[in-house]
Design an enzyme around this catalytic site. Structure first.
Site, PDB file in Angstrom:
ATOM      1  N   GLU A 181       0.902  -1.252  -0.131  1.00 46.48           N
ATOM      2  CA  GLU A 181      -0.074  -0.105  -0.113  1.00 46.48           C
ATOM      3  C   GLU A 181       0.866   1.247   0.104  1.00 46.48           C
ATOM      4  O   GLU A 181       0.629   2.185   0.669  1.00 46.48           O
ATOM      5  CB  GLU A 181      -0.916  -0.099   1.053  1.00 46.48           C
ATOM      6  CG  GLU A 181      -1.827  -1.056   1.228  1.00 46.48           C
ATOM      7  CD  GLU A 181      -2.663  -1.265   2.521  1.00 46.48           C
ATOM      8  OE1 GLU A 181      -2.114  -0.778   3.485  1.00 46.48           O
ATOM      9  OE2 GLU A 181      -3.570  -1.945   2.463  1.00 46.48           O
ATOM     10  N   GLU A 238      -6.901  -7.742  -1.386  1.00 47.95           N
ATOM     11  CA  GLU A 238      -7.479  -7.937  -0.010  1.00 47.95           C
ATOM     12  C   GLU A 238      -9.088  -7.601  -0.072  1.00 47.95           C
ATOM     13  O   GLU A 238      -9.533  -6.383  -0.095  1.00 47.95           O
ATOM     14  CB  GLU A 238      -6.814  -6.774   0.913  1.00 47.95           C
ATOM     15  CG  GLU A 238      -5.622  -7.126   1.340  1.00 47.95           C
ATOM     16  CD  GLU A 238      -5.056  -6.189   2.495  1.00 47.95           C
ATOM     17  OE1 GLU A 238      -5.693  -5.207   3.130  1.00 47.95           O
ATOM     18  OE2 GLU A 238      -3.866  -6.286   2.695  1.00 47.95           O
TER      19      GLU A 238
END
Length: 600
Positions: A181, A238
Site C-alpha cells: 500500500e 485484499e
C-alpha cells in the site's frame, strides 16, 4: 450458472505444489487470465499470519483453507519479530517461516508472500522494528540511507529462507508482493524501485505484485510488477471479510450473506481473490498497532476480524457459505472440514497473591539515569536497541506541589504518582494535573504505557514512545530522572517468581501491582478464554507468556488462551493490573468480543 462459468478450464487436481514437477514458467499473465505452468489458473486465496497463530495450529488452519475451496495462502512477514534487536535474528519456533511455508506446500496450498519491509496489518509500526526510530532523522519507507541499510541487512537474512521455497525451485511461492500500500504513503518516488531491486538482487524470480487501494494506485506501482487494481488479470488482493477493533469502540462485524454475495460477484467477473482475513488470530503480547486519523486509537488484542474462521480457528457461517460457493466453481468435491476442537471452561481462578510494582522495582530493575527524559527506543538497553514495548517508569524528585503540564509529550498514557499516591492520568486529551502540596522532597513518578505504535498513515516517523520531551512543573522543566524499563519479557516474568515480598491480597488494593494465581488442569489442556470482569486495565501472562492487554472500556472482554500454551497440572497466571484489581478471573469456553456493530 455460477457453477458452470469457466468450469471447463478449472480442473485443478494437478495444480497443487507437490504434484507439479516440470517447473519453468511459474505464474504468468495472459490478457485477462493468470497462467500457472501455461495452464489457466485463478488465485482463490486467504490470509493467515503464522505469527498470530500458535505453531501447533498452523496445519489445522491450512486444512480448513483447503476444505473451504481455497488454493493459495497469503502471509505477511513481520520484521519487528524477526529482528527484535538490531543484528539479532529469530526464525525459530512460532517464527519458523521455512516450516510454515513448507507445511503449506505439503497441504497443497500455493503461497503469495508479502515480506514488506512494511506490512501495515494492524501490527505495531506496521511491522517495522522500533529501534529504527533511535535515529532522530529516520525516514521510514524511503531511500534514506539509515532505512535502506537496515532493510538490506534484514533481507540478507530473510531471502535465503524464502528463495529456495519459490515455485521455480520446487517450492510453493508463486508470487511476492513488493512493499504494501505504498501509494497511500508515497514519500519517495525511488523507494518502490529500491524494494523491487532488493528482492530481485537476492534471488526472487517469481511474479512481483503490488497492493494498493484506489487512491494510491498512481504512486504504488513498480515497473515489471503486477498492480492488483489497474492491470489485467483482475485480482482483489485484499477482500475484507471483516474489520479490526479499537479499544473503546464496538466489535465490528460484516453480514455473512452480503460478504458471500460480493465474493460471488467478483468471481463471476472471472477475477482472482484473496480473503483478508481467512483467519485473523491474535495480537499476542504488546504487538497490536494503532490508528491516528482524527485521534489516536489503539487496536485490541484479538484479531478475530469477524473473519471466515474465528480467533480460535472455529468455523463461522461465512466458512460454509464460501465453501458452497467455491465448490460450485471448482466443480469437484472438496476435502471434508476438520473436526472442531472443543473448548474448556476451567471456572474461577483465584489470584491469591500480589506484589506492588514499587516493591518489584528495587529487586529486579536497574535504572537508566539521565538529566533529561529519554524516549523508550533510545534507552541504552537490549544491546543498544532500546526498549520496544510495554511500560516505562520515570522518577524524579520534586519539592512542593503545583501545576504539572505534559506539553503533549506523553506517549501514550501516564499514571502519575507522588511517592506511591495516585494523582491522576496524562494522555493525548489530558495534558495537565494539579499536584498536592507536601512537606520536603518527594518522588514524582510517571508510569507511561506504550499502547501500540500507529501502523498506517503519514505519522510513522513520529512513533517514539514514553516521554518524548520535557514535562513541566510550575513552568520549569523536570530534570534528573531515574528511568526503569518494564518490557515484561519472559525472563523478567520468570525472575518475578522469586522476588521476596509476595503476600496475600488484602480486601482492597489498587495497583500498579502484579497478581498471581494457579490454574490446575487434570487432563489434556484445551483452548479456553479468560474473562477479566472486575479488573480495570493491564496485561495477562500464562506460564510467562504474554497473552496481551485487557481494558474494561472494551469492546473485548475475553483473552484467547490456546491449549498449547497450557500444561497438564499447574499453570502460573500473573496479571499486571494498573489500577483496580478483582480477586478472580474466569476461564470460559466462549469468547466475548463485545457489543457488535454491523459494517456496511
Amino acid at each position: 450458472k455460477l457453477g458452470y462459468f469457466l468450469r471447463a478450464g478449472f480442473n485443478w487436481s494437478e495444480l497443487v505444489p507437490l504434484r507439479l514437477w516440470g517447473r519453468t514458467l511459474g505464474l504468468q499473465t495472459e490478457s485477462s487470465h493468470f497462467l500457472l505452468e501455461g495452464m489457466p489458473f485463478r488465485i482463490f486465496g486467504g490470509s493467515v499470519h503464522y505469527f498470530r497463530v500458535p505453531r501447533e495450529y498452523w496445519e489445522d488452519r491450512m486444512l480448513k483453507m483447503k476444505a473451504c475451496g481455497l488454493n493459495t495462502l497469503t502471509t505477511y512477514v513481520p520484521w519487528n519479530l524477526h529482528e527484535p534487536a538490531r543484528g539479532k535474528f529469530d526464525f525459530s519456533r512460532n517464527l519458523d517461516l521455512e516450516a510454515f511455508l513448507s507445511l503449506a506446500a505439503k497441504i497443497g496450498l500455493w503461497v503469495i508472500l508479502r515480506p514488506g519491509p512494511y506490512i501495515c496489518s494492524e501490527w505495531d509500526l506496521g511491522g517495522l522494528p522500533s529501534w529504527l526510530l533511535q535515529d532522530p532523522e529516520m525516514q521510514l519507507r524511503t531511500t534514506y540511507k539509515g532505512f535502506t541499510e537496515a532493510v538490506d541487512a534484514y533481507f540478507d537474512h530473510l531471502m535465503p529462507i524464502v528463495v529456495p521455497l519459490q515455485y521455480k525451485k520446487g517450492g510453493p511461492i508463486i508470487a511476492v508482493q513488493v512493499e504494501n500500500e505504498y501509494g497511500s504513503y508515497a514519500k519517495d518516488p525511488n523507494y518502490m524501485t529500491y524494494v523491487k531491486m532488493a528482492l530481485l538482487s537476492r534471488g526472487i524470480v517469481e511474479m512481483l505484485m503490488t497492493s494498493d487501494n484506489k487512491n494510491g494506485l498512481s504512486f504504488g506501482f513498480v515497473e515489471g510488477g503486477m498492480c492488483l487494481w489497474e492491470n489485467q488479470p483482475k485480482m482483489v488482493m485484499e477482500y475484507w471479510t471483516g474489520w479490526f477493533d479499537n479499544w473503546g469502540g464496538p466489535h465490528y462485524v460484516f453480514d455473512a450473506d452480503e460478504m458471500v454475495n460480493t465474493v460471488a460477484s467478483i468471481l463471476k467477473l472471472g477475477a482472482s481473490i484473496n480473503l483478508y482475513m481467512f483467519h485473523g488470530g491474535t495480537n499476542f503480547g504488546f504487538m497490536s498497532g494503532a490508528l491516528e486519523s482524527d485521534e489516536y486509537k489503539s487496536d485490541v488484542t484479538s484479531y478475530d476480524y469477524d473473519a471466515v474462521l474465528t480467533e480460535a480457528g472455529d468455523y463461522t457461517s461465512k466458512f460454509f457459505k464460501l465453501r458452497q460457493l467455491f465448490s460450485m466453481i471448482i466443480g469437484q468435491p472438496l476435502p471434508l472440514p476438520p473436526m472442531i476442537e472443543s473448548k474448556a471452561s476451567y471456572g474461577a481462578i483465584l489470584l491469591h497473591q500480589y506484589i506492588s510494582l514499587w516493591d518489584v522495582i528495587p529487586s529486579l530493575l536497574q535504572p537508566v539515569k539521565s538529566e533529561f527524559p529519554i524516549n523508550m527506543e533510545n534507552l541504552h538497553l537490549n544491546d543498544s536497541s532500546g526498549q520496544s514495548y510495554g511500560y516505562v517508569l520515570y522518577e524524579t524528585v520534586i519539592f512542593g506541589g503545583g501545576h504539572l503540564h505534559s506539553r503533549d509529550h506523553i506517549r501514550d498514557r501516564a499514571q502519575v504518582f507522588v511517592n506511591t499516591m495516585y494523582v491522576g492520568e496524562l494522555d493525548y486529551n489530558t495534558v495537565e494535573l494539579s499536584l498536592p502540596e507536601g512537606q520536603g522532597f518527594r518522588q514524582l513518578r510517571l508510569l507511561v504505557e506504550n499502547r501500540g505504535r500507529v501502523n498506517y498513515g503519514l505519522a510513522l516517523n513520529e512513533q517514539r514512545k514514553g516521554l518524548i520531551g520535557d514535562i513541566f512543573l510550575n513552568k520549569t522543566p523536570l530534570r534528573n530522572f531515574k528511568i526503569y524499563s518494564l518490557e515484561m519479557k519472559p525472563g523478567f516474568m520468570k525472575s518475578l517468581r522469586h522476588v521476596a515480598g509476595w503476600s496475600a491480597v488484602p480486601d482492597y488494593f489498587v495497583g500498579p501491582a502484579f497478581f498471581r494465581g494457579r490454574l490446575w488442569i487434570e487432563h489434556q489442556p484445551q483452548d479456553t478464554f479468560l474473562k477479566l470482569q472486575g479488573w480495570e486495565k493491564g496485561v495477562v501472562f500464562v506460564n510467562s507468556r504474554n497473552l496481551g492487554r485487557y481494558w474494561k472500556i472494551g469492546p473485548q472482554e475475553t483473552l484467547y488462551l490456546p491449549a498449547p500454551w497450557l500444561w497438564k497440572g499447574s499453570n502460573e497466571i500473573i496479571i499486571f493490573e494498573e489500577r483496580t484489581a478483582g480477586r478472580i478471573i474466569q476461564s470460559v469456553d466462549i469468547p466475548y468480543l463485545g457489543r457488535t456493530q454491523y459494517v456496511d
